[in-house]
Structure formats: C-alpha cells, structure tokens
Design an enzyme around this catalytic site. Structure first.
Site, short mmCIF file in Angstrom:
data_model
loop_
_atom_site.label_atom_id
_atom_site.label_comp_id
_atom_site.label_asym_id
_atom_site.label_seq_id
_atom_site.Cartn_x
_atom_site.Cartn_y
_atom_site.Cartn_z
N SER A 42 -10.69 4.60 9.34
CA SER A 42 -12.10 4.59 9.74
C SER A 42 -12.63 6.01 9.91
O SER A 42 -11.89 6.95 10.17
CB SER A 42 -12.28 3.83 11.04
OG SER A 42 -11.77 2.52 10.92
N1 SAH Z 1 -7.57 0.99 12.47
C1 SAH Z 1 -7.26 1.47 11.14
C2 SAH Z 1 -8.32 1.08 10.12
C3 SAH Z 1 -7.70 0.22 9.12
S1 SAH Z 1 -8.73 -0.57 7.93
C4 SAH Z 1 -6.95 2.94 11.14
O1 SAH Z 1 -7.08 3.59 12.19
O2 SAH Z 1 -6.56 3.47 10.09
C5 SAH Z 1 -8.46 -2.28 8.38
C6 SAH Z 1 -7.06 -2.81 8.21
O3 SAH Z 1 -7.13 -4.19 8.58
C7 SAH Z 1 -6.51 -2.80 6.79
O4 SAH Z 1 -5.30 -2.11 6.78
C8 SAH Z 1 -6.30 -4.29 6.46
O5 SAH Z 1 -5.16 -4.54 5.66
C9 SAH Z 1 -6.17 -4.89 7.85
N2 SAH Z 1 -6.46 -6.33 7.97
C10 SAH Z 1 -7.41 -7.05 7.34
N3 SAH Z 1 -7.36 -8.34 7.74
C11 SAH Z 1 -6.34 -8.43 8.66
C12 SAH Z 1 -5.79 -9.51 9.44
N4 SAH Z 1 -6.25 -10.76 9.37
N5 SAH Z 1 -4.76 -9.22 10.27
C13 SAH Z 1 -4.26 -7.96 10.36
N6 SAH Z 1 -4.74 -6.92 9.64
C14 SAH Z 1 -5.78 -7.14 8.80
#
Ligand code: SAH
Length: 197
Positions: A42
């Site tokens: 993010s």
């Molecule tokens: N908080 C993260 C941002 C990651 S982007 C950071 O600091 O880098 C969002 C993430 O959510 C992605 O890696 C995606 O694979 C994951 N995601 C999407 N749907 C999900 C679900 N149902 N359960 C767990 N993870 C999920």
C-alpha cells in the site's frame, strides 16, 4: 496523520526491505508498488492513516487480512502486543514470514488462508484491518472484534472503495465516515469470487 507512536513505528520499519530489489529506489515514493503475484504494497500515506485510525495500544491483539509484503504487519508489530496476519497466496505468505523473521518481528504470525473467514482461534481482536477491498465487510470479522475494538475495511467495487471504520460498542457497532481509497480485490468466501487472478 500525526500520531507520534505511528510515526515512530513507521520510522523503525524500512519500507525498502518489503519491496522487490529492483524497486528499492522508489521504496519511499508515496504510491503503491508491485510486490509480485499481481499484488501491491500500500501507499505509505494509506498505511499511516490506517495505523492511526486503528488506535493501537501496547496490550492489543491485532488481526490483519492481506499480509502482502508484510510491511503493514511490521508497523503494527511495533505498536501492539500480538499481530496475526492472514494471506491467501502461499508464496506471499512465505516471503512475508521470511522478511518479518529476518527483521525480528517475533510477535507477528502469518497464516495462509482465506481471511474473509477471520481467525477464530485468537479472537477477539482489539483491532482488525483488512488491506484488500471487498463488496462488504465480512460479517465474521465484526463478530471477532472485542468490545471497544476497531475494524477498518475498504468496501466498494473492484476498482474503488471507501475505507469504512467500525467500532464495537457494548450494544452494537458504530460506523465512522470513511475516505475514498483503492485496494487490490479481497478474494474469498465473503469477498469477490476467485477469477483465476
Ligand atoms: N498490507 C499489505 C498490502 C497487501 S495488498 C502490505 O503492507 O504490503 C492485499 C493482499 O491481500 C494481497 O497480498 C492479497 O493476496 C491479499 N488477499 C486478498 N484477498 C484475501 C483474503 N481473502 N484473505 C487473505 N488475504 C487476501
């Protein structure tokens, strides 16, 4: 965003450790960056804002849905007692585990699975943050919130959402006005269907 604890936590976590090596030179730009598997870390401003809105205290148990790079989890680990972070993609969960352990974030546990079902084993949580955007707030997450607990979840369509904040009270939930945001899709049973992406 000026909460001193959040600022200190962010200062203690070098964002470049959480992005691919080829992007190290842009690690401190204020926008999201690709982390592999079509996912993103993010934007720093959003991480800062979410951290502040979660109002984490040192005794708190926190649940994050969407570990991604592990960057947000690392910041939360500085502020909270325990952090549980759920990631649906095994390769990202593995990568995040490795950087978090290399950086000694020993109070973070990364779990691979569908975070829209929550993590009942360690509930209730003082704070829950969903870092992917879904069509609605997964209901079990509200149920896994402690009284007084805060939940943040981007809700909208696949391309744009509003970051909703819910607070659990003695007799229900209070919803606070959110801001516009853009997250990658929350894919799962209580999220968007898996379209093979
Ligand atoms: N908080 C993260 C941002 C990651 S982007 C950071 O600091 O880098 C969002 C993430 O959510 C992605 O890696 C995606 O694979 C994951 N995601 C999407 N749907 C999900 C679900 N149902 N359960 C767990 N993870 C999920």
């Amino acid at each position: 965003v000026k909460d001193p604890h959040g600022l200190a936590a962010r200062a203690a976590v070098p964002r470049h450790d959480f992005v691919p090596e080829a992007l190290h030179s842009s690690a401190y730009d204020d926008h999201p960056l690709p982390i592999g598997s079509g996912q993103t870390i993010s934007q720093p401003y959003i991480v800062a804002l979410m951290t502040e809105l979660l109002e984490i205290g040192p005794e708190d148990r926190v649940l994050e849905i969407g570990t991604g790079s592990g960057y947000q989890a690392a910041i939360l680990s500085h502020l909270a007692a325990e952090v549980y972070s759920v990631e649906r993609r095994p390769e990202l969960a593995e990568q995040a585990r490795s950087v978090l352990s290399r950086r000694h974030h020993h109070n973070v546990q990364v779990i691979c699975g569908d975070g829209t079902l929550g993590l009942p084993e360690h509930a209730p949580y003082d704070a829950i943050v969903v870092t992917a955007g879904g069509p609605k707030i997964p209901h079990v997450l509200l149920e896994q919130l402690a009284i007084g607990g805060r939940l943040l979840c981007p809700v909208g369509d696949r391309h744009a959402q509003r970051l909703i904040k819910m607070v659990r009270t003695e007799d229900g939930y209070r919803e606070l006005p959110g801001i516009d945001c853009v997250f990658v899709p929350l894919v799962g049973e209580e999220g968007w269907p898996d379209a093979g992406v």
